[in-house]
Design a protein around this motif. Structure first.
Motif, PDB file in Angstrom:
ATOM      1  N   HIS A  56       0.889  -1.106  -0.034  1.00 24.52           N
ATOM      2  CA  HIS A  56      -0.093  -0.029  -0.038  1.00 24.52           C
ATOM      3  C   HIS A  56       0.802   1.142  -0.062  1.00 24.52           C
ATOM      4  N   LEU A  57       1.877   1.188   0.688  1.00 22.35           N
ATOM      5  CA  LEU A  57       2.834   2.591   0.770  1.00 22.35           C
ATOM      6  C   LEU A  57       3.681   2.722  -0.309  1.00 22.35           C
ATOM      7  N   PHE A  58       4.004   1.549  -1.022  1.00 17.99           N
ATOM      8  CA  PHE A  58       4.960   1.859  -2.243  1.00 17.99           C
ATOM      9  C   PHE A  58       4.632   0.789  -3.114  1.00 17.99           C
ATOM     10  N   PRO A  59       3.377   1.136  -3.946  1.00 17.93           N
ATOM     11  CA  PRO A  59       2.915   0.242  -4.751  1.00 17.93           C
ATOM     12  C   PRO A  59       3.764  -0.066  -6.076  1.00 17.93           C
ATOM     13  N   ARG A  60       4.638   0.881  -6.549  1.00 14.28           N
ATOM     14  CA  ARG A  60       5.419   1.079  -7.709  1.00 14.28           C
ATOM     15  C   ARG A  60       6.505   0.350  -7.419  1.00 14.28           C
ATOM     16  N   ILE A  61       6.976  -0.160  -6.219  1.00 14.17           N
ATOM     17  CA  ILE A  61       8.177  -0.629  -5.989  1.00 14.17           C
ATOM     18  C   ILE A  61       8.110  -2.489  -6.297  1.00 14.17           C
ATOM     19  N   ASN A  62       9.111  -3.055  -6.882  1.00 17.21           N
ATOM     20  CA  ASN A  62       8.822  -4.299  -7.265  1.00 17.21           C
ATOM     21  C   ASN A  62       8.605  -4.981  -5.718  1.00 17.21           C
ATOM     22  N   HIS A  63       8.242  -6.169  -5.778  1.00 16.74           N
ATOM     23  CA  HIS A  63       7.762  -6.800  -4.494  1.00 16.74           C
ATOM     24  C   HIS A  63       8.917  -7.590  -3.755  1.00 16.74           C
ATOM     25  N   ILE A  64       9.940  -7.797  -4.680  1.00 16.86           N
ATOM     26  CA  ILE A  64      11.264  -8.580  -4.179  1.00 16.86           C
ATOM     27  C   ILE A  64      11.902  -7.618  -2.940  1.00 16.86           C
ATOM     28  N   HIS A  65      11.734  -6.307  -3.175  1.00 14.39           N
ATOM     29  CA  HIS A  65      11.986  -5.299  -2.099  1.00 14.39           C
ATOM     30  C   HIS A  65      11.497  -5.146  -0.830  1.00 14.39           C
ATOM     31  N   TYR A  66      10.151  -5.874  -0.735  1.00 18.61           N
ATOM     32  CA  TYR A  66       9.087  -5.678   0.374  1.00 18.61           C
ATOM     33  C   TYR A  66       9.822  -6.115   1.725  1.00 18.61           C
ATOM     34  N   PRO A  67      10.542  -7.149   1.629  1.00 17.88           N
ATOM     35  CA  PRO A  67      11.163  -7.761   2.943  1.00 17.88           C
ATOM     36  C   PRO A  67      11.961  -6.633   3.427  1.00 17.88           C
ATOM     37  N   ALA A  68      12.835  -5.973   2.912  1.00 14.40           N
ATOM     38  CA  ALA A  68      13.757  -5.012   3.336  1.00 14.40           C
ATOM     39  C   ALA A  68      13.074  -3.878   3.857  1.00 14.40           C
ATOM     40  N   ILE A  69      12.103  -3.293   2.777  1.00 16.63           N
ATOM     41  CA  ILE A  69      11.528  -2.166   3.312  1.00 16.63           C
ATOM     42  C   ILE A  69      10.612  -2.399   4.548  1.00 16.63           C
ATOM     43  N   SER A  70      10.020  -3.689   4.871  1.00 16.64           N
ATOM     44  CA  SER A  70       9.297  -3.955   6.053  1.00 16.64           C
ATOM     45  C   SER A  70      10.109  -3.697   7.293  1.00 16.64           C
ATOM     46  N   ARG A  71      11.407  -4.084   7.241  1.00 14.62           N
ATOM     47  CA  ARG A  71      12.228  -3.815   8.485  1.00 14.62           C
ATOM     48  C   ARG A  71      12.364  -2.506   8.627  1.00 14.62           C
ATOM     49  N   ILE A  72      12.479  -1.536   7.473  1.00 16.86           N
ATOM     50  CA  ILE A  72      12.697  -0.258   7.608  1.00 16.86           C
ATOM     51  C   ILE A  72      11.254   0.561   8.376  1.00 16.86           C
ATOM     52  N   ILE A  73      10.149   0.182   7.740  1.00 16.80           N
ATOM     53  CA  ILE A  73       9.002   0.383   8.366  1.00 16.80           C
ATOM     54  C   ILE A  73       8.559   0.082   9.894  1.00 16.80           C
ATOM     55  N   LYS A  74       9.053  -1.021  10.136  1.00 16.31           N
ATOM     56  CA  LYS A  74       9.028  -1.623  11.595  1.00 16.31           C
ATOM     57  C   LYS A  74       9.842  -0.944  12.524  1.00 16.31           C
ATOM     58  N   ASP A  75      11.216  -0.458  11.926  1.00 15.17           N
ATOM     59  CA  ASP A  75      11.750   0.411  12.989  1.00 15.17           C
ATOM     60  C   ASP A  75      11.205   2.174  13.166  1.00 15.17           C
ATOM     61  N   VAL A  76      10.522   2.626  11.970  1.00 18.27           N
ATOM     62  CA  VAL A  76      10.117   3.635  12.076  1.00 18.27           C
ATOM     63  C   VAL A  76       8.770   3.974  12.694  1.00 18.27           C
TER      64      VAL A  76
END
Length: 76
Positions: A56-76
């Motif tokens: 939902h937050l990054f619909p144009r980013i390829n899903h292969i990057h979601y695991p790394a992004i999820s760690r950032i979101i969790k920290d924020v």
């Protein structure tokens, strides 16, 4: 997939009267939930839709990057 991410107990279900001017990003975090984030097979089969917040937050980013992004979101 929709039910596993939105119709669960660990997300908020605000009504319009509860939060009429809620910021879009806050709403996305409050009303979506990731499920099975450590399951690489499910992530592949669902095209990353088990990472609903990132979807939902990054619909144009390829899903292969979601695991790394999820760690950032969790920290924020």
């Amino acid at each position: 997939v929709f039910q596993s991410a939105h119709a669960v107990d660990n997300v908020d279900h605000p009504s319009v009267a509860d939060s009429p001017h809620q910021e879009w990003t806050v709403h996305q975090i409050r009303t979506t939930s990731n499920f099975a984030p450590g399951n690489r097979f499910l992530t592949f089969i669902l095209g990353g839709l088990n990472y609903q917040r990132e979807h939902h937050l990054f619909p144009r980013i390829n899903h292969i990057h979601y695991p790394a992004i999820s760690r950032i979101i969790k920290d924020v």
